[in-house]
Write a protein that holds these residues in place. Sequence first.
Motif, PDB file in Angstrom:
ATOM      1  N   LEU A 168       0.841  -1.196   0.000  1.00  0.00           N
ATOM      2  CA  LEU A 168       0.000   0.000   0.000  1.00  0.00           C
ATOM      3  C   LEU A 168       0.876   1.246   0.000  1.00  0.00           C
ATOM      4  CD1 LEU A 168      -2.957   1.151   0.536  1.00  0.00           C
ATOM      5  CD2 LEU A 168      -2.185   1.363   2.865  1.00  0.00           C
ATOM      6  N   PHE A 218       0.830   4.011  -2.800  1.00  0.00           N
ATOM      7  CA  PHE A 218       0.120   5.254  -2.514  1.00  0.00           C
ATOM      8  C   PHE A 218       0.962   6.229  -1.714  1.00  0.00           C
ATOM      9  CE2 PHE A 218      -3.187   2.191  -3.332  1.00  0.00           C
ATOM     10  CZ  PHE A 218      -4.083   2.910  -4.093  1.00  0.00           C
ATOM     11  N   VAL A 247      -5.706   4.828   5.569  1.00  0.00           N
ATOM     12  CA  VAL A 247      -6.643   3.931   4.885  1.00  0.00           C
ATOM     13  C   VAL A 247      -7.681   4.692   4.083  1.00  0.00           C
ATOM     14  CG1 VAL A 247      -6.400   2.037   6.491  1.00  0.00           C
ATOM     15  CG2 VAL A 247      -8.103   3.791   6.920  1.00  0.00           C
ATOM     16  N   PRO A 267      -6.592   5.508  -0.395  1.00  0.00           N
ATOM     17  CA  PRO A 267      -6.905   4.790  -1.632  1.00  0.00           C
ATOM     18  C   PRO A 267      -8.402   4.851  -1.918  1.00  0.00           C
ATOM     19  CG  PRO A 267      -5.838   3.372  -0.005  1.00  0.00           C
ATOM     20  CD  PRO A 267      -6.235   4.601   0.683  1.00  0.00           C
ATOM     21  N   THR A 268      -8.765   5.586  -2.907  1.00  0.00           N
ATOM     22  CA  THR A 268     -10.183   5.686  -3.262  1.00  0.00           C
ATOM     23  C   THR A 268     -10.324   5.599  -4.754  1.00  0.00           C
ATOM     24  OG1 THR A 268      -9.913   8.042  -3.240  1.00  0.00           O
ATOM     25  CG2 THR A 268     -10.916   7.086  -1.303  1.00  0.00           C
ATOM     26  N   THR A 269      -9.544   4.722  -5.370  1.00  0.00           N
ATOM     27  CA  THR A 269      -9.643   4.657  -6.819  1.00  0.00           C
ATOM     28  C   THR A 269     -10.966   4.043  -7.261  1.00  0.00           C
ATOM     29  OG1 THR A 269      -8.544   2.539  -6.747  1.00  0.00           O
ATOM     30  CG2 THR A 269      -7.175   4.457  -7.155  1.00  0.00           C
ATOM     31  N   MET A 270     -11.657   3.415  -6.315  1.00  0.00           N
ATOM     32  CA  MET A 270     -12.845   2.682  -6.753  1.00  0.00           C
ATOM     33  C   MET A 270     -14.147   3.234  -6.175  1.00  0.00           C
ATOM     34  SD  MET A 270     -11.567  -1.204  -6.918  1.00  0.00           S
ATOM     35  CE  MET A 270     -10.855  -1.253  -5.321  1.00  0.00           C
ATOM     36  N   ARG A 271     -14.121   4.428  -5.642  1.00  0.00           N
ATOM     37  CA  ARG A 271     -15.374   4.988  -5.132  1.00  0.00           C
ATOM     38  C   ARG A 271     -16.378   5.185  -6.256  1.00  0.00           C
ATOM     39  NH1 ARG A 271     -14.597   6.765   0.073  1.00  0.00           N
ATOM     40  NH2 ARG A 271     -13.983   4.748   0.815  1.00  0.00           N
ATOM     41  N   TRP A 272     -17.606   4.975  -5.937  1.00  0.00           N
ATOM     42  CA  TRP A 272     -18.603   5.223  -6.974  1.00  0.00           C
ATOM     43  C   TRP A 272     -19.534   6.327  -6.534  1.00  0.00           C
ATOM     44  CZ3 TRP A 272     -23.339   3.628  -4.765  1.00  0.00           C
ATOM     45  CH2 TRP A 272     -23.202   2.785  -3.649  1.00  0.00           C
TER      46      TRP A 272
END
Lengths: 101, 361, 509, 507, 137
Positions: free
Chosen positions: A84, A88, A93, A96-101
Amino acid sequence: MTVGIEYYVLLSMLLFCIGLFGILTRRNALMFLMSVELMVNAANINLIAFAFYHGNLTGQVLALFVMALAAAEVAIGLGIILVLYRNFRDVDVTVPTTMRW
Amino acid sequence: MSAVTPLQNGDTVLLPERIADLTGLGEFGVAGELLAAFLGAFVIANLMMAMTGVAGPWAKRKITAAFTDRIAVNHLGPAGIFIIVADAVRLLSKENIIPENADRPAYDLAPIVIAGSALLGFAVIPMGSGIHLADPEVGLVFVFAVAGIASIGLVMAGYASGNKYSMLGGLRAVAQNVAYEIPLVVTGMSVVLFAGSLQMGTIVEAQAQPLVDLGVVSIPSWYALVNPFAFVLFLIANFAEVGRNPFDMPEAPAELIAGYQTEYSSVYFVLVYLGEFLHIFLGGAIIATIFLGGPAGPGPAELGIVWFLLKIWAVFLLTQWLRSAIPRVRIDQLIEIGWKGLLVLSFANLALTAAIVGVIA
Amino acid sequence: MMIEILIGVALIGAFATFLAPNRIAGKLAFAISLIPAGLSIWMFSAFDGSGNALLGGDLAFESQAAWITLGAYDITWFVGLDGSSLPLVVLTTILVTLAIVSSWTPIDDRESQFYGLVLFIEANLIGVFAALDFFLWFVFWEAVLIPMYLLIGIWGGPRRKYAAIKFFVYTNVASLLMFGAFIALVFGLGDSVTSFALPEITAAMAAGELGSFYGLGPTTLASAVFVAMFVGFAVKVPIVPFHTWLPDAHVEAPTPASVLLAGVLLKMGTYALLRFNFTMFPTEIIEPFVLPIAAIAVISVIYGAMLALAQTDLKRIVAYSSVSSMGYVILGLIAFTQFGIGGATFQMVSHGLISGLMFMAVGVIYNATHTRMVTDMSGMADRMPVAVGILIAGAFGYMGLPLMSGFAAEFYIFFGAFESTFLEYAPIFTALAMFGIVVVAGYLLFAMQRAVFGPYNLETDYEVGRAPLHDVAPMFVLLGLIIALGVAPELIFEMITDAVDPILDGGEL
Amino acid sequence: MAVVELPEWAALAPVLILAGTALALFVFDSINPRSTNRTVLAGTAAIGSLVALGVAVWFTVAGVGASGLEGFGAIELFDGQLVVDQMALYFMIIVAVVTALVSVASYDYMEGHTYQAEYYSLVMLAATGMATMAAANSLVTILIALELASLPSYALVAILKDNRGSIEAGLKYFLIGALSSAIFVYGISLVYGATGYLQLDAIATQLETGAADGEFAYGGLLGLGILMLIGGFAFKTASVPFHFWAPEAYEGAPAPIAAFLSSASKAAGFVIAFRVFTTAFPLDATSALIGVDWTLAFVILAIVTMTVGNFAAATQQNVKRMLAYSSIGHAGYALIGLAGLGAGSELVMGAAMMHLLVYGFMNTGAFLFVALAEHWGVGRTFEDYNGLGQRAPVACFALVIFMFSLAGIPPLGGFWSKYFLFTGAIEAGLLVVAAALIVNSALSLYYYSRLVKAVWFEEPPAARDSLGQPTGLYAAIVFAAVMTVVLLPGFGPVVETALDAAAAMIA
Amino acid sequence: MNDWIAIGALALVGLLIPLGMMAVSYLLRPSVPETSKRATYESGEVPTGGTRIRFNIQYYMVALLFLVFDIETVLLFPWAVVYLDAVESDAVSLFEILAPMVAFVVILLIGLAWAWRNGAVEWAQTTRQVDAEGNRS
């Protein structure tokens, strides 16, 4: 000179709640890990206290296993935190928000 | 194998009880017990402190000098023995310089942890002559565990000093401790296989059985004799564990100035230094207890403490001997010896021991 | 074993075609589809069943095998044909063969997948008409949807995605409703049935074994289930007001899919209505719903026709007229007379043939002109005399011109409806429905007149020439069948009435 | 009966074979470090799991663990710490099947990855853990097996260590996993405190006597413990309230791993939930002691989980994420198996077991299709999948099968299991749950058909290179598709096995 | 008397002795504050860079390896304790006592061998080794 079982339970619950609190408030992955360890150790206190209380060794044996598992978990966790950090440049924690929708 | 019944508490008379009996503290109930225990602990702690006091400022120098054919301290008192007092006063009265980058609470705690953990280990060591503070059923594990706390002290010291060399020293200390802890413990386990107990008293007692009876001379079944392979392994691992030559990587002066203790001065330095010596003695005590029959020796049982101290000092002497005789290994060699050599050998030893114990029984 | 062979050939054929290279897929599919077609015609000639499949009749080509046991219920592989299902099977196999041939021209993309899906549909359609176990039937029933969904969605017209999804959602929700209702019914029957075999359930229903289910009394339960199933099937049929998916699906689907959709898929709904709603339930359950159903039927007839009148898209006209035609079927069914139900069944076959014919004819014209707009294609009669001739023949069939099967079907239905005692005000309903005929005639003639005669005014003058033989031949086959049934309706009508009569006896009419 | 007489411990053969394969892979990697001989590695993994599968099937057929005249009865090992009964074998079959599929598919997917052997051995280790979960009969073994399954999974999710998504997924999976396992352990400690035992049947006995003589004083402790145990199960099965990790973990993880986690891991989570709640907490005694009927918790969880999963899935743009949420929805369906236990009938639990088996094929297949798409490099959203059907009809046809099977459309295996769940719920008197199942299934059809639509109906983007046909992925996908279809006619044996197993658990 | 009371007492003493020494030293020692004294010691040079240096990844590898084996010893100890009793009782055969431990240790040793071969305990790698590594993959 025995301490009542309820005190052990109270202690462990306190520890558990401290751990939970840490998880809810800390954003550092390492802190998170430590908090989880607190929770696991709270369970260990319970297990050992109850083992004594019930007069069988099952709880103690499980506590041994739990320690082993916790250690393994930490090993994996540290590995993940390491990559991690490499990806990054942070161990927060919430970063990492590459996958927020 | 003869039946070795695990000792229950009360089979042997432990030091606190003895004190309680002697002083009549036993009549005061729990408070009396506590006081007696405290007194016992005080006795043992001071005994060990005294020994390190002798070893650190005086014996070490004398031994090294002897190996290198020099004289060393000789001005104060007979054979310079009073250098101990002089050094103590000197070090305690020095200014305590705390580096500006120090991480304060950790920096202050580290010496206490290093010294305290070593002292605590002596609680379960039967030293003979009734000097035995406690004999819990998990004695051996306890002593390994407590000795392991020292690594935390070392890494705290290294980290909190705010110095690159200290940091590296602390890391090395940990790497080394973790590499040799396992061979140490696994080899210790092979003793447990013989004794069938973790209780120090029982382990000592099991070694009292005669191994070979030659009529006049009865050689006791010290585990060093029963299982010399394990003994050697344990000895080596122990040297690494306490950070002595040839494994004194954490403080390797040539590479790291003084490792984790670079930034310590005054009483802190004394504590760290004493702590190290305490650890050497604790290692010696463990070796003596589980391999060399503890306080056993010719003569009446009251001489136990003498024999015991003799064995500890023998181990200490060995460390100093090695210090003078053997060059330091490199850090990579150190790690590889640990993981690739000792670990495998210790497992082999364990399996072998288990098989032998099984077949004999 | 015959039915298994039919389904198996189609399934294996579908698989083989799917994997075959595009070049030969069409021919291969045609060759394969000839096998079930031929077999089914042989079965037709060798038919030896009697009575209604659900009412203890003798089944032809029956076979039964254990499948799954679920607690108290056995689910079995149970297929067989009676007089009402066999004609539909034959219709299916023939129409599929013809649809395949008629696809040779329009389908020029991913042929192997297309023909594979068509054969897959065939297998399932045969299954739907032959299955006599509820679960088996339902599996086939739903299995038809997926390939049809893909056919419309992949090979369809410009709005194909919308049409495909609409079709899929409508029919699926309807199926779900129907399925839930039927399960409730079976649970309501409790211990009196030990399997999902339709005859057994029918017998139990007739014996009045229906208990209560979740607080619903037997009558309420039966009524609720009847309504739910009716709605479920009505969507499939479709009848007003559940018809809106149909024009979209028909218009957007490629011609062969339209042929199958109108020709066979719609019949699944009416067939299911006949099998379930009107055979299984005792008349006292149906009775309260007779008038509404008849009303819906008549409304479908007239409203469908009216809508067709308003369309300019030829395919849409045919599609709406299907709604209208299906209204007749419902009317015939609800009449509960030999001629009513028999005529309705006959109409299923007849409409299958006629609408197939119409769609094929429109398709052939479309292939050449790339338009279906009535206004665009005027004057086509000169350019494509054969196709237009057949289109007109089909239109006459729709209108119920004597000597065509449509005439016979409509005649039976009206006759049956008129004489119905079950349906109150039967003459009025019949009269209203007959009025539909007038509208149908009106719009078809109107459309034909506008579409094919008149001055040639196609904006882009395509090279419109004669359609190739393989486009036209299927239409002649269909036309032949239509006329054959029109001239000699008893070819299948006797068979049908044989299967229908037990319903009426059981219904105590 | 069985031709060969095997020793008792041989009943664990499927687990042992999986473990042995993992070790063999490690040995191979030790002898030949960083080997990238994918054929050998993937082959070993696949063969190992197939052998385990074969053995498990053989045992099932031979009646190992079955009760009655035909069977040998449940085999208890290590003083009942592990038990091999029909349910254990049933779930071992699921795990082994999914593992085999994943191994075969990974052959292509993990092409070019540096740590090949590690990857496969981690997969096998996780599979070992899952298979052990199926047989675990004590809270100790359950915990150990759970962690044995979880720990490699964390590593597997994060195995693409230069891919930020993978790392993020691994981190989130790990954090929530660690938290939930801490809660699980604490729950175990409380249950142990309340009863004094960790073995499931011993707990049950204790509870029953406690309920009978009314001297059981730790109802609250027990209730809290049970609640925390549910938390642990919820994590493993990706159910509410511990479902947050699933979308992230599945999206970021290598697609075969996502398949593995969402199918096998979920099934394994359910098997311990089934076993714990049927064996250790007899409904009557437990509800008498804690004052609440624990099925109620599962009723709520089931409804909430399936609704949350399906609604969230319907809003996704990313295919993998959609599948992830749909997998949460399916966890909700399977939870009905526990929610309906109140009726005392084996049907509903058996139905959940059947669903998990079918799910093992169809969901794995769906994720493997995503793996295929990632292998092609076409992108992740629905739009990116447009028109794939034109280039890769076979795989896309398989996708249609998976999607419609997931939606529960009849001609496919998913229909049966959903139907059985539906009837089970109705039989158990859970009309609301049954209704939720129907509504959610209808909703799910929307987003499943959306993918079908994208693949088949939409026009492909102008420039798309020709798509390769990786053998391993294709083989796995086609096999999964075939099985999804074959399960429709061939559902009989599954039903029998599942119902027998469930009946044995409930009785 | 409980052993742990005595051990606790020693822990207390072990804490008090260092503290006492610190107290004595505090009373004895002078305090002459001066900034340069407190600078980090770097052989007399002006300190450069921070102390939070990057160090060899191998420390981490070794730590992880230790975690595994340390826990393993914890699990082996109970076995070691009961071993003698188990051997002496005739209830179980030697194989049954020995085999689980051997299996356990063998698995661990496979792990060690794997770590060994994959360079987890390889402290420093020469350039040549790194290259060879690159070629192998």
